[in-house]
Design an enzyme around this catalytic site. Structure first.
Site: not given
Ligand SMILES: *Cc1c(COP(=O)(O)O)cnc(C)c1O
Length: 405
Positions: A98, A120, A387
Site C-alpha cells: 500500500k 478512507e 502483498s
Molecule cells: C489492503 C490489502 C490488500 C487488498 O487490497 P488490494 O487493493 O486488492 O491490493 C491485499 N493485501 C494486503 C496485504 C493488504 O493490506
C-alpha cells in the site's frame, strides 16, 4: 468486441477513464472540477523526469525497494508440481504494497501545493500507509473510518494517531469501508483548495484507478527484470489476491501484453460463494455503479449493495477496480475465489514451511497457488505477489484457532 484486439498495444484507460464498458466518472457536478484538476496535474507529472526520479528515490530510500523475489523451495517441494516463487512486498516499510501508492499520491499532493491529506480506510492498513507518508512530509492527515471498523481495529487506530493523524468515525450506513469512502468524498468537495484525497485501491472515479495502478506497477516492473535474471525467462503464471485490486493490478499491468503469462486474481470466497457470505465480486457479482465508477459489484436484485464477508478485512469490499472487470470480460485475466478456511490453511502452511507469516489477504493467493501447483510440471513457475505480512492478523488468527492472547 474483438476479444484479444485491445490487448496488443494495450493503452487503457481512454481519455475519459474507460476500460471497455467500465470505469469512467460518475460523481456529483461539484467534484468534476477537482477530478479534472487532478487528472491534468497527474498527466503532466507522470511525464516529468524530476518527479518520477523523486518517486523512485523515495521508493528506494524510504520504502526499501526493490523488494526481492524468492523461490519458496520447501513449500514447492512439499506441494509438488510447479515452482512457487514469492514477490516480497511484505518487506516494504509498513509491511505491504500500500505504501507504493500512498507515497506516489502524497508526492503528487505536494507538487499540487496541497497541505492536507484525507483518506478512507477499512481495516486501517491504508489509513496507516497514508498517515505514514503525511508524517514523512509534514502534512495534516484526516482518516475516515467506519465506527464498526474502529471497534474492530483498535491497534491500527492507535497507530494512525501515533503518526499524527486524526481518525474520524463514520456513523452512516453499515459504518464500514464503503461509508468511509463516501464521507471522504464529502470532505474533499468542501475542502478541495488545500486538500488531497488519497484513495487506497484501484477504484473510485477516473483518474484514481489509473493513478493507483501506475504507482503500484513498480512491483510488476521489478518482477519483469528479476525473473529473467533468476530463471532466464518470465513466470508462467502470476497470482495475486484481489480486494479492490491494487496489488494485483500492480503486478498484472506490466504483463498484459505478455500473453503467454497467465494472470490469476484470487477473491475472498468467505464461507463459500453458495452461502452468500463472501466478497468475491468478479466471481459472483454483476456490473453497476459505486464510488464514482462502473464495475462489477456485489448487489441484490434491486441493485442494493450487499454486506460482504471475508476473514481478511482488506478483501472485504463489495466492489472491485474497473480495469479488473474489463480484464475478466475480455479473458486476459482469470478470477477465482478461495474460502476463509483455505486461506487460513495456506497461512499456516507458508508460516511453518518457509518462516514467512503472510497477511490473511495474501494467504488467499498462496492458497490458490497451492491448489494449482500439483497439476503442473516442475519446470513451470508460478509467481505469487506476497502483498503483505501477517503481523496485523495475529489477533484474528488466534481467535479463530480458539487461542486467547
Ligand atoms: C489492503 C490489502 C490488500 C487488498 O487490497 P488490494 O487493493 O486488492 O491490493 C491485499 N493485501 C494486503 C496485504 C493488504 O493490506
Amino acid at each position: 468486441m474483438q476479444m484479444n484486439e485491445p490487448l496488443s498495444n494495450y493503452n487503457l484507460p481512454d481519455g475519459e477513464g474507460h476500460y471497455g464498458p467500465y470505469g469512467g466518472v460518475f460523481v456529483a457536478e461539484t467534484l468534476m472540477h477537482a477530478l479534472e484538476d487532478l487528472r491534468k496535474n497527474y498527466h503532466t507529472l507522470r511525464q516529468d523526469k524530476a518527479f518520477m526520479e523523486e518517486f523512485s528515490s523515495e521508493l528506494k530510500n524510504y520504502v526499501g525497494r526493490p523488494s526481492p523475489i524468492y523461490y519458496a523451495k520447501r513449500l514447492s517441494e512439499e506441494i509438488g508440481g510447479a515452482q512457487i516463487w514469492l514477490k516480497r512486498e511484505d518487506l516494504n516499510h509498513t509491511g505491504a504494497h500500500k505504501i507504493n501508492n500512498t507515497m506516489g499520491q502524497a508526492l503528487l499532493a505536494r507538487h499540487m501545493g496541497k497541505t492536507r491529506i484525507i483518506a478512507e480506510t477499512g481495516a486501517g492498513q491504508h489509513g496507516v500507509a497514508s498517515a505514514t507518508v503525511a508524517a514523512r512530509y509534514g502534512m495534516d492527515c484526516v482518516v475516515y473510518m467506519g465506527s464498526e471498523d474502529i471497534k474492530r481495529q483498535a491497534t491500527n487506530v492507535y497507530r494512525m494517531k501515533l503518526l499524527g493523524a486524526k481518525v474520524v468515525p463514520v456513523e452512516s450506513g453499515s459504518r464500514t469501508l464503503k461509508d468511509a469512502l463516501n464521507e471522504a468524498m464529502r470532505d474533499w468537495v468542501t475542502n478541495v483548495s488545500d486538500t488531497f484525497y488519497i484513495i487506497g485501491t484501484v477504484a473510485g472515479p477516473h483518474p484514481y484507478p489509473m493513478m493507483v495502478r501506475d504507482f503500484n506497477s513498480v512491483v510488476g516492473e521489478e518482477i519483469k527484470k528479476q525473473m529473467p535474471e533468476q530463471i532466464g525467462r518470465h513466470p508462467d503464471a502470476i497470482v495475486a489476491c484481489v480486494g479492490g485490486g491494487s496489488n494485483a493490478m500492480g503486478v498484472f499491468y506490466p504483463y498484459i501484453e505478455n500473453q503467454d503469462v497467465e494472470l490469476i486474481g484470487v477473491e475472498a470466497g468467505g464461507s463459500g460463494i453458495e452461502t452468500g457470505k463472501h466478497a468475491a465480486t468478479l466471481c459472483a457479482g454483476r456490473p453497476g455503479v459505486l464510488h464514482g465508477n462502473r464495475t462489477y459489484l456485489i448487489q441484490d436484485s434491486n441493485g442494493q449493495i450487499v454486506e460482504t464477508h471475508s476473514i481478511s478485512a482488506g478483501l472485504d469490499y463489495p466492489g472491485v477496480g474497473p480495469e479488473h472487470s474489463w480484464l475478466k470480460d475480455n479473458g486476459r485475466a482469470e478470477y477465482v475465489s478461495v474460502t476463509d478456511q483455505e486461506a487460513l490453511d495456506a497461512f499456516h502452511k507458508l508460516t511453518r514451511v518457509e518462516g514467512i507469516i503472510p497477511a490473511l489477504e495474501t494467504a488467499h493467493a498462496i492458497a490458490h497457488a497451492i491448489k494449482i501447483a500439483p497439476s503442473h510440471q516442475k519446470n513451470k513457475v508460478i509467481l505469487v505477489n506476497l502483498s503483505g505480512r501477517g503481523d496485523k492478523d495475529m489477533d484474528t488468527v488466534a481467535k479463530v484457532s480458539g487461542i486467547k492472547l
